[in-house]
Design a protein around this motif. Structure first.
Motif, PDB file in Angstrom:
ATOM      1  N   LEU A   1      -7.477   7.367   1.950  1.00  0.00           N
ATOM      2  CA  LEU A   1      -6.778   8.390   1.335  1.00  0.00           C
ATOM      3  C   LEU A   1      -7.615   9.433   2.836  1.00  0.00           C
ATOM      4  O   LEU A   1      -6.223  10.564   3.166  1.00  0.00           O
ATOM      5  CB  LEU A   1      -8.153   9.668  -0.006  1.00  0.00           C
ATOM      6  N   MET A   2      -8.477   8.705   3.252  1.00  0.00           N
ATOM      7  CA  MET A   2      -8.842   9.798   4.683  1.00  0.00           C
ATOM      8  C   MET A   2      -7.751   8.930   5.723  1.00  0.00           C
ATOM      9  O   MET A   2      -8.089   9.656   6.545  1.00  0.00           O
ATOM     10  CB  MET A   2     -10.129   8.748   5.422  1.00  0.00           C
ATOM     11  N   LEU A   3      -7.325   7.647   6.352  1.00  0.00           N
ATOM     12  CA  LEU A   3      -6.770   6.832   6.657  1.00  0.00           C
ATOM     13  C   LEU A   3      -4.536   7.228   6.468  1.00  0.00           C
ATOM     14  O   LEU A   3      -3.972   7.240   7.673  1.00  0.00           O
ATOM     15  CB  LEU A   3      -6.853   5.557   6.222  1.00  0.00           C
ATOM     16  N   PHE A   4      -4.595   7.649   4.938  1.00  0.00           N
ATOM     17  CA  PHE A   4      -3.297   8.187   5.169  1.00  0.00           C
ATOM     18  C   PHE A   4      -2.798   9.321   5.864  1.00  0.00           C
ATOM     19  O   PHE A   4      -1.723   8.809   6.563  1.00  0.00           O
ATOM     20  CB  PHE A   4      -2.502   8.635   3.252  1.00  0.00           C
ATOM     21  N   PRO A   5      -3.460  10.725   6.967  1.00  0.00           N
ATOM     22  CA  PRO A   5      -2.901  10.879   7.603  1.00  0.00           C
ATOM     23  C   PRO A   5      -2.065  10.270   8.530  1.00  0.00           C
ATOM     24  O   PRO A   5      -1.460  10.741   9.203  1.00  0.00           O
ATOM     25  CB  PRO A   5      -3.371  12.324   7.449  1.00  0.00           C
ATOM     26  N   VAL A   6      -3.331   9.646   9.035  1.00  0.00           N
ATOM     27  CA  VAL A   6      -3.265   8.288  10.294  1.00  0.00           C
ATOM     28  C   VAL A   6      -2.057   7.325  10.272  1.00  0.00           C
ATOM     29  O   VAL A   6      -1.457   7.121  10.888  1.00  0.00           O
ATOM     30  CB  VAL A   6      -5.042   8.234  10.633  1.00  0.00           C
ATOM     31  N   MET A   7      -2.001   7.183   9.103  1.00  0.00           N
ATOM     32  CA  MET A   7      -1.255   5.586   8.184  1.00  0.00           C
ATOM     33  C   MET A   7       0.618   6.896   8.906  1.00  0.00           C
ATOM     34  O   MET A   7       1.260   6.137   9.506  1.00  0.00           O
ATOM     35  CB  MET A   7      -0.915   5.248   7.784  1.00  0.00           C
TER      36      MET A   7
ATOM     37  N   ILE B   1       4.650  -3.931  11.888  1.00  0.00           N
ATOM     38  CA  ILE B   1       3.374  -3.579  11.548  1.00  0.00           C
ATOM     39  C   ILE B   1       2.930  -2.550  11.138  1.00  0.00           C
ATOM     40  O   ILE B   1       2.049  -2.580  10.046  1.00  0.00           O
ATOM     41  CB  ILE B   1       2.576  -4.566  12.519  1.00  0.00           C
ATOM     42  N   ALA B   2       2.875  -1.565  11.454  1.00  0.00           N
ATOM     43  CA  ALA B   2       2.779  -0.430  10.514  1.00  0.00           C
ATOM     44  C   ALA B   2       2.915  -0.132   9.107  1.00  0.00           C
ATOM     45  O   ALA B   2       2.838   0.040   8.323  1.00  0.00           O
ATOM     46  CB  ALA B   2       3.410   0.617  11.643  1.00  0.00           C
ATOM     47  N   GLY B   3       4.777  -0.485   9.084  1.00  0.00           N
ATOM     48  CA  GLY B   3       4.815  -0.812   8.226  1.00  0.00           C
ATOM     49  C   GLY B   3       4.242  -1.219   6.879  1.00  0.00           C
ATOM     50  O   GLY B   3       3.609  -1.018   5.741  1.00  0.00           O
ATOM     51  N   VAL B   4       4.092  -2.330   7.132  1.00  0.00           N
ATOM     52  CA  VAL B   4       2.285  -3.526   6.455  1.00  0.00           C
ATOM     53  C   VAL B   4       2.170  -2.907   6.187  1.00  0.00           C
ATOM     54  O   VAL B   4       1.133  -2.568   5.061  1.00  0.00           O
ATOM     55  CB  VAL B   4       2.637  -5.080   7.115  1.00  0.00           C
ATOM     56  N   LEU B   5       1.274  -2.144   7.283  1.00  0.00           N
ATOM     57  CA  LEU B   5      -0.227  -1.325   7.097  1.00  0.00           C
ATOM     58  C   LEU B   5      -0.142  -0.051   6.064  1.00  0.00           C
ATOM     59  O   LEU B   5      -0.720  -0.416   4.948  1.00  0.00           O
ATOM     60  CB  LEU B   5      -0.933  -0.677   8.401  1.00  0.00           C
TER      61      LEU B   5
ATOM     62  N   LEU C   1       1.919   0.067   3.651  1.00  0.00           N
ATOM     63  CA  LEU C   1       2.027  -0.746   2.550  1.00  0.00           C
ATOM     64  C   LEU C   1       0.961  -0.740   1.769  1.00  0.00           C
ATOM     65  O   LEU C   1       0.344  -0.893   0.054  1.00  0.00           O
ATOM     66  CB  LEU C   1       3.047  -1.693   2.094  1.00  0.00           C
ATOM     67  N   ILE C   2      -0.020  -1.180   2.368  1.00  0.00           N
ATOM     68  CA  ILE C   2      -1.223  -2.046   2.062  1.00  0.00           C
ATOM     69  C   ILE C   2      -1.747  -0.758   1.722  1.00  0.00           C
ATOM     70  O   ILE C   2      -2.535  -0.949   0.662  1.00  0.00           O
ATOM     71  CB  ILE C   2      -1.889  -2.554   3.038  1.00  0.00           C
ATOM     72  N   ASN C   3      -2.509   0.154   2.264  1.00  0.00           N
ATOM     73  CA  ASN C   3      -2.015   1.570   1.741  1.00  0.00           C
ATOM     74  C   ASN C   3      -2.133   2.401   0.572  1.00  0.00           C
ATOM     75  O   ASN C   3      -2.805   2.687  -0.338  1.00  0.00           O
ATOM     76  CB  ASN C   3      -2.622   2.356   3.102  1.00  0.00           C
ATOM     77  N   LEU C   4      -0.721   2.476   0.680  1.00  0.00           N
ATOM     78  CA  LEU C   4       0.113   2.520  -0.870  1.00  0.00           C
ATOM     79  C   LEU C   4      -0.072   1.541  -2.260  1.00  0.00           C
ATOM     80  O   LEU C   4      -0.812   1.704  -2.844  1.00  0.00           O
ATOM     81  CB  LEU C   4       1.367   2.359  -0.497  1.00  0.00           C
ATOM     82  N   TRP C   5      -0.037   0.467  -1.618  1.00  0.00           N
ATOM     83  CA  TRP C   5      -0.861  -0.295  -2.987  1.00  0.00           C
ATOM     84  C   TRP C   5      -2.636   0.109  -3.076  1.00  0.00           C
ATOM     85  O   TRP C   5      -2.635  -0.212  -4.492  1.00  0.00           O
ATOM     86  CB  TRP C   5      -1.550  -2.226  -2.209  1.00  0.00           C
ATOM     87  N   VAL C   6      -3.194   0.202  -2.673  1.00  0.00           N
ATOM     88  CA  VAL C   6      -5.098   0.728  -3.004  1.00  0.00           C
ATOM     89  C   VAL C   6      -4.359   2.066  -3.685  1.00  0.00           C
ATOM     90  O   VAL C   6      -5.455   1.944  -4.542  1.00  0.00           O
ATOM     91  CB  VAL C   6      -5.502   0.842  -1.751  1.00  0.00           C
ATOM     92  N   PHE C   7      -3.887   2.848  -3.063  1.00  0.00           N
ATOM     93  CA  PHE C   7      -2.953   4.293  -4.428  1.00  0.00           C
ATOM     94  C   PHE C   7      -2.533   3.345  -5.290  1.00  0.00           C
ATOM     95  O   PHE C   7      -2.829   4.415  -6.468  1.00  0.00           O
ATOM     96  CB  PHE C   7      -2.841   5.176  -3.661  1.00  0.00           C
TER      97      PHE C   7
END
Length: 123
Positions: free
Chosen positions: A76-82, A99-103, A105-111
């Protein structure tokens, strides 16, 4: 599968710990930048509190992301940074978009894995 997830989440966290630390210690080399990218970077640097704030969020979120109990908070904290990283890469540095897209997607996976917990945040 559990080991693979642990490795992916640990590497994700370490990447953001590294990015956050670099905002304070400036140890990673800066590649040759296009004039437009350089101008955008200089504009961000005129807001003196912005990069330390982003660095602190990246560092803290990277640490929290490694541990399962705090991973959702970190995501949640990283979402705006991502979102900012994705937009920056899409506009200025499309070669970094993969690489930004993969990162992202990993963040969205946690969501996705925590969608029941997030429902309470959405009202």
């Amino acid at each position: 599968m559990k080991i693979v997830k642990g490795i992916v989440f640990t590497l994700f966290g370490l990447m953001f710990i590294n990015a956050g630390l670099d905002k304070f210690l400036h140890y990673m080399p800066i590649p040759e930048l296009e004039p437009e990218v350089l101008k955008a970077g200089e504009a961000f640097m005129t807001i003196t509190w912005l990069m330390p704030l982003v660095g602190a969020v990246e560092l803290l979120s990277g640490l929290l992301f490694i541990f399962p109990k705090t991973r959702l908070l970190a995501a949640l904290m990283l979402f705006p940074v991502m979102v900012g990283i994705l937009l920056h890469n899409a506009v200025y540095m499309p070669e970094g978009l993969a690489i930004a897209g993969v990162l992202f997607l990993i963040n969205l996976w946690v969501f996705y894995k925590n969608k029941e917990k997030i429902k309470g945040l959405m009202g």
